[in-house]
Design a protein around this motif. Structure first.
Motif, PDB file in Angstrom:
ATOM      1  N   ASP A   1       0.823  -1.213   0.000  1.00  0.00           N
ATOM      2  CA  ASP A   1       0.000   0.000   0.000  1.00  0.00           C
ATOM      3  C   ASP A   1       0.858   1.265   0.000  1.00  0.00           C
ATOM      4  N   THR A   2       2.015   1.180   0.620  1.00  0.00           N
ATOM      5  CA  THR A   2       2.872   2.369   0.696  1.00  0.00           C
ATOM      6  C   THR A   2       3.301   2.847  -0.686  1.00  0.00           C
ATOM      7  N   ILE A   3       3.344   1.918  -1.627  1.00  0.00           N
ATOM      8  CA  ILE A   3       3.703   2.276  -3.010  1.00  0.00           C
ATOM      9  C   ILE A   3       2.436   2.528  -3.819  1.00  0.00           C
ATOM     10  N   LEU A   4       1.457   1.644  -3.641  1.00  0.00           N
ATOM     11  CA  LEU A   4       0.238   1.705  -4.453  1.00  0.00           C
ATOM     12  C   LEU A   4      -0.549   2.993  -4.202  1.00  0.00           C
ATOM     13  N   LYS A   5      -0.540   3.463  -2.925  1.00  0.00           N
ATOM     14  CA  LYS A   5      -1.336   4.637  -2.578  1.00  0.00           C
ATOM     15  C   LYS A   5      -0.479   5.892  -2.368  1.00  0.00           C
ATOM     16  N   LYS A   6       0.755   5.827  -2.797  1.00  0.00           N
ATOM     17  CA  LYS A   6       1.671   6.943  -2.565  1.00  0.00           C
ATOM     18  C   LYS A   6       1.228   8.188  -3.325  1.00  0.00           C
ATOM     19  N   GLU A   7       1.238   9.326  -2.637  1.00  0.00           N
ATOM     20  CA  GLU A   7       0.940  10.606  -3.273  1.00  0.00           C
ATOM     21  C   GLU A   7       2.264  11.236  -3.699  1.00  0.00           C
ATOM     22  N   GLY A   8       2.310  11.630  -4.949  1.00  0.00           N
ATOM     23  CA  GLY A   8       3.546  12.208  -5.461  1.00  0.00           C
ATOM     24  C   GLY A   8       4.282  11.212  -6.331  1.00  0.00           C
ATOM     25  N   PRO A   9       5.435  11.636  -6.886  1.00  0.00           N
ATOM     26  CA  PRO A   9       6.182  10.785  -7.820  1.00  0.00           C
ATOM     27  C   PRO A   9       6.780   9.555  -7.136  1.00  0.00           C
ATOM     28  N   LEU A  10       6.965   8.488  -7.916  1.00  0.00           N
ATOM     29  CA  LEU A  10       7.556   7.247  -7.417  1.00  0.00           C
ATOM     30  C   LEU A  10       9.051   7.235  -7.682  1.00  0.00           C
ATOM     31  N   SER A  11       9.774   6.566  -6.803  1.00  0.00           N
ATOM     32  CA  SER A  11      11.201   6.375  -7.045  1.00  0.00           C
ATOM     33  C   SER A  11      11.360   5.302  -8.128  1.00  0.00           C
ATOM     34  N   SER A  12      12.590   5.125  -8.600  1.00  0.00           N
ATOM     35  CA  SER A  12      12.856   4.121  -9.646  1.00  0.00           C
ATOM     36  C   SER A  12      12.475   2.731  -9.171  1.00  0.00           C
ATOM     37  N   ASP A  13      12.854   2.415  -7.937  1.00  0.00           N
ATOM     38  CA  ASP A  13      12.533   1.086  -7.396  1.00  0.00           C
ATOM     39  C   ASP A  13      11.026   0.920  -7.227  1.00  0.00           C
ATOM     40  N   GLU A  14      10.378   1.984  -6.771  1.00  0.00           N
ATOM     41  CA  GLU A  14       8.920   1.921  -6.587  1.00  0.00           C
ATOM     42  C   GLU A  14       8.211   1.747  -7.933  1.00  0.00           C
ATOM     43  N   TYR A  15       8.730   2.407  -8.955  1.00  0.00           N
ATOM     44  CA  TYR A  15       8.112   2.290 -10.286  1.00  0.00           C
ATOM     45  C   TYR A  15       8.286   0.869 -10.821  1.00  0.00           C
ATOM     46  N   LEU A  16       9.466   0.275 -10.567  1.00  0.00           N
ATOM     47  CA  LEU A  16       9.692  -1.110 -10.973  1.00  0.00           C
ATOM     48  C   LEU A  16       8.749  -2.056 -10.232  1.00  0.00           C
ATOM     49  N   SER A  17       8.480  -1.740  -8.982  1.00  0.00           N
ATOM     50  CA  SER A  17       7.545  -2.546  -8.190  1.00  0.00           C
ATOM     51  C   SER A  17       6.142  -2.472  -8.789  1.00  0.00           C
ATOM     52  N   ILE A  18       5.739  -1.271  -9.169  1.00  0.00           N
ATOM     53  CA  ILE A  18       4.429  -1.099  -9.806  1.00  0.00           C
ATOM     54  C   ILE A  18       4.372  -1.882 -11.123  1.00  0.00           C
ATOM     55  N   GLN A  19       5.450  -1.806 -11.910  1.00  0.00           N
ATOM     56  CA  GLN A  19       5.484  -2.517 -13.184  1.00  0.00           C
ATOM     57  C   GLN A  19       5.383  -4.037 -13.009  1.00  0.00           C
ATOM     58  N   SER A  20       5.829  -4.520 -11.886  1.00  0.00           N
ATOM     59  CA  SER A  20       5.816  -5.975 -11.663  1.00  0.00           C
ATOM     60  C   SER A  20       4.393  -6.532 -11.589  1.00  0.00           C
ATOM     61  N   HIS A  21       3.408  -5.639 -11.446  1.00  0.00           N
ATOM     62  CA  HIS A  21       2.035  -6.152 -11.320  1.00  0.00           C
ATOM     63  C   HIS A  21       1.572  -6.866 -12.592  1.00  0.00           C
ATOM     64  N   ALA A  22       2.167  -6.517 -13.747  1.00  0.00           N
ATOM     65  CA  ALA A  22       1.776  -7.164 -15.001  1.00  0.00           C
ATOM     66  C   ALA A  22       2.163  -8.645 -15.002  1.00  0.00           C
ATOM     67  N   VAL A  23       3.397  -8.914 -14.571  1.00  0.00           N
ATOM     68  CA  VAL A  23       3.858 -10.309 -14.478  1.00  0.00           C
ATOM     69  C   VAL A  23       3.070 -11.055 -13.416  1.00  0.00           C
ATOM     70  N   LYS A  24       2.868 -10.391 -12.266  1.00  0.00           N
ATOM     71  CA  LYS A  24       2.138 -11.042 -11.178  1.00  0.00           C
ATOM     72  C   LYS A  24       0.685 -11.342 -11.593  1.00  0.00           C
ATOM     73  N   THR A  25       0.096 -10.443 -12.378  1.00  0.00           N
ATOM     74  CA  THR A  25      -1.264 -10.676 -12.877  1.00  0.00           C
ATOM     75  C   THR A  25      -1.321 -11.972 -13.672  1.00  0.00           C
ATOM     76  N   ARG A  26      -0.384 -12.123 -14.607  1.00  0.00           N
ATOM     77  CA  ARG A  26      -0.366 -13.343 -15.437  1.00  0.00           C
ATOM     78  C   ARG A  26      -0.126 -14.579 -14.577  1.00  0.00           C
ATOM     79  N   GLU A  27       0.813 -14.497 -13.645  1.00  0.00           N
ATOM     80  CA  GLU A  27       1.135 -15.661 -12.813  1.00  0.00           C
ATOM     81  C   GLU A  27      -0.055 -16.090 -11.956  1.00  0.00           C
TER      82      GLU A  27
END
Length: 448
Positions: free
Chosen positions: A314-340
């Motif tokens: 939730d700390t990443i998913l509901k974060k207000e403001g820009p995401l860090s590089s690592d946080e953005y990569l975490s968000i991007q991982s949802h596509a792979v996790k969705t398929r899995e």
């Protein structure tokens, strides 16, 4: 040389006539001979008639044999094709339409109709038919037969209620047994002779099937009734099978909706996102004239396109403001996790491609997307459709880090992304839909 008894008797008669007297024994023998001769002549005439009839039958038999062979062939095909309907159709309306088409092609009747009881079992309603004029179809659709009135005397209701078939070659013969309404209904349809059989499954009436002739004068026979009873039984099985599949499908869809809503429930601000994306995706499928199975598969993939976010903190998913590089990569991982996650559900049939389509909705036409960096037509069509729907919904919805974009601005952004990020063909059909459905204006938002 063989001399017949009548000739000998005649010779003796001449001798006695010359002598002037005829004994009684001779007279008796003469009468017996004449009678024998008469009977023999009569027998020969009968034999002649039998021989003539035999030759006539021999002459006509090939036509009758051919007609019987064709009838048996058609009946065999009918049974086979109804069996295919039972095996291949899981939707009640598809079953009804297919049964009517097969019946019209294979059965030697001018018209046919299917009536089913409603869910409450109160009314018998027309569902499908063939051979009727449009005015007759209108009459059939607006006429319902009440099943709960104990004094009802209509053939359809009696057949349904008492679970027995009827073969009527002249409706005038049963006129006194019908109610005024039933008789008027039959006259309006022009029915004179007809067959009516109950459609049953496990001794429970589901409806009735009717056939009649108004153009041809062919008399209906017991063989017609027997054939229709067999068809009615097969239809009952097909309908019950389809009903079980539909119930199973409803349970399946209900479970999936609950699972999909669990993602949106994590964040009230994005609640309804998946359903809105699904609405847009289904609309695009219609604009592209995709078939119902493909549309249904894309609908389900759209509903679950963000399911992998269940694994994002939730700390990443509901974060207000820009995401860090690592946080953005975490968000991007949802596509792979969705398929899995979706691959664990074991989707079958038309749904088998749901995991890959849902997991590929962030791929871009120029190959710069994720997770597989797919390019152009290598991206599944369903994923390209969901990408457009998701992009527009994200622009026009409020997020933790920004307010919703107005419709005109969102359309402008769609056009900018068209070709490199989004499929141009899909964007080109979607924009007019948005303008027509949501309207446009300098300050108009989706929720306005």
């Amino acid at each position: 040389m063989h001399i017949s008894i009548p000739v000998l008797v005649l010779g003796n008669l001449l001798v006695y006539l010359q002598n002037g007297s005829i004994p009684d024994t001779v007279i008796s023998l003469l009468l017996s001979s004449i009678l024998a001769l008469f009977l023999k002549t009569l027998s020969l005439k009968e034999e002649k008639k039998e021989i003539e009839a035999l030759f006539r039958n021999i002459y006509r038999s090939p036509e009758k044999w051919i007609e019987q062979i064709e009838m048996n062939y058609n009946n065999s095909l009918l049974n086979y094709e109804i069996g295919q309907i039972i095996n291949n159709h899981t939707n009640i309306n598809d079953v009804l339409d297919s049964v009517v088409q097969v019946s019209e092609k294979r059965l030697n009747y001018d018209r046919g109709a299917l009536f089913l009881a409603d869910k409450e079992g109160i009314f018998l309603e027309f569902k499908a038919g063939f051979g009727y004029f449009e005015r007759d179809k209108i009459l059939l659709r607006k006429t319902r037969f009440h099943l709960k009135r104990p004094d009802s005397r209509g053939i359809f209701v009696v057949s349904f209620r008492e679970k027995r078939p009827f073969l009527i070659n002249d409706i005038n013969n049963i006129e006194q047994d019908l109610s005024k309404r039933s008789l008027e209904f039959a006259k309006q349809l022009g029915s004179q002779s007809f067959i009516c059989c109950p459609i049953m499954y496990e001794n429970k009436s589901l409806g009735i099937i009717v056939a009649d002739n108004i153009r041809s004068k062919r008399k209906l026979h017991q063989s017609d009734l027997s054939l229709y009873m067999g068809i009615a039984s097969a239809i009952g099985m097909a309908l019950k099978t389809a009903e079980l599949f539909e119930d199973k499908e409803k349970q399946f869809q209900s479970t999936l909706r609950i699972l999909a809503s669990s993602i949106d429930a994590r964040d009230p601000l994005t609640a309804g996102h998946s359903e809105k994306v699904t609405e847009y995706a289904v609309a695009i499928c219609g604009l592209l004239d995709l078939d119902s199975d493909t549309t249904e598969m894309i609908r389900l993939a759209a509903l679950f396109h963000d399911y992998g976010k269940i694994a994002i903190p939730d700390t990443i998913l509901k974060k207000e403001g820009p995401l860090s590089s690592d946080e953005y990569l975490s968000i991007q991982s949802h596509a792979v996790k969705t398929r899995e996650i979706l691959e664990e559900i074991s989707f079958e049939g038309i749904y088998r491609d749901v995991p890959i389509i849902a997991g590929s909705h962030h791929e871009k036409m120029d190959g710069s997307g994720y997770p597989g960096r797919l390019k152009g037509k290598d991206i599944p069509l369903g994923s390209r459709i969901i990408a457009v729907a998701d992009y527009f919904e994200a622009l026009t919805a409020k997020r933790h880090y920004r307010d919703p974009m107005i419709v005109d601005e969102a359309i402008a952004e769609l056009r900018k992304a068209s070709g490199n990020h989004l499929d141009k063909e899909i964007v080109d059909v979607f924009i007019p839909y948005i303008q027509t459905t949501l309207g446009s204006g300098s300050e108009k938002t989706v929720s306005a």
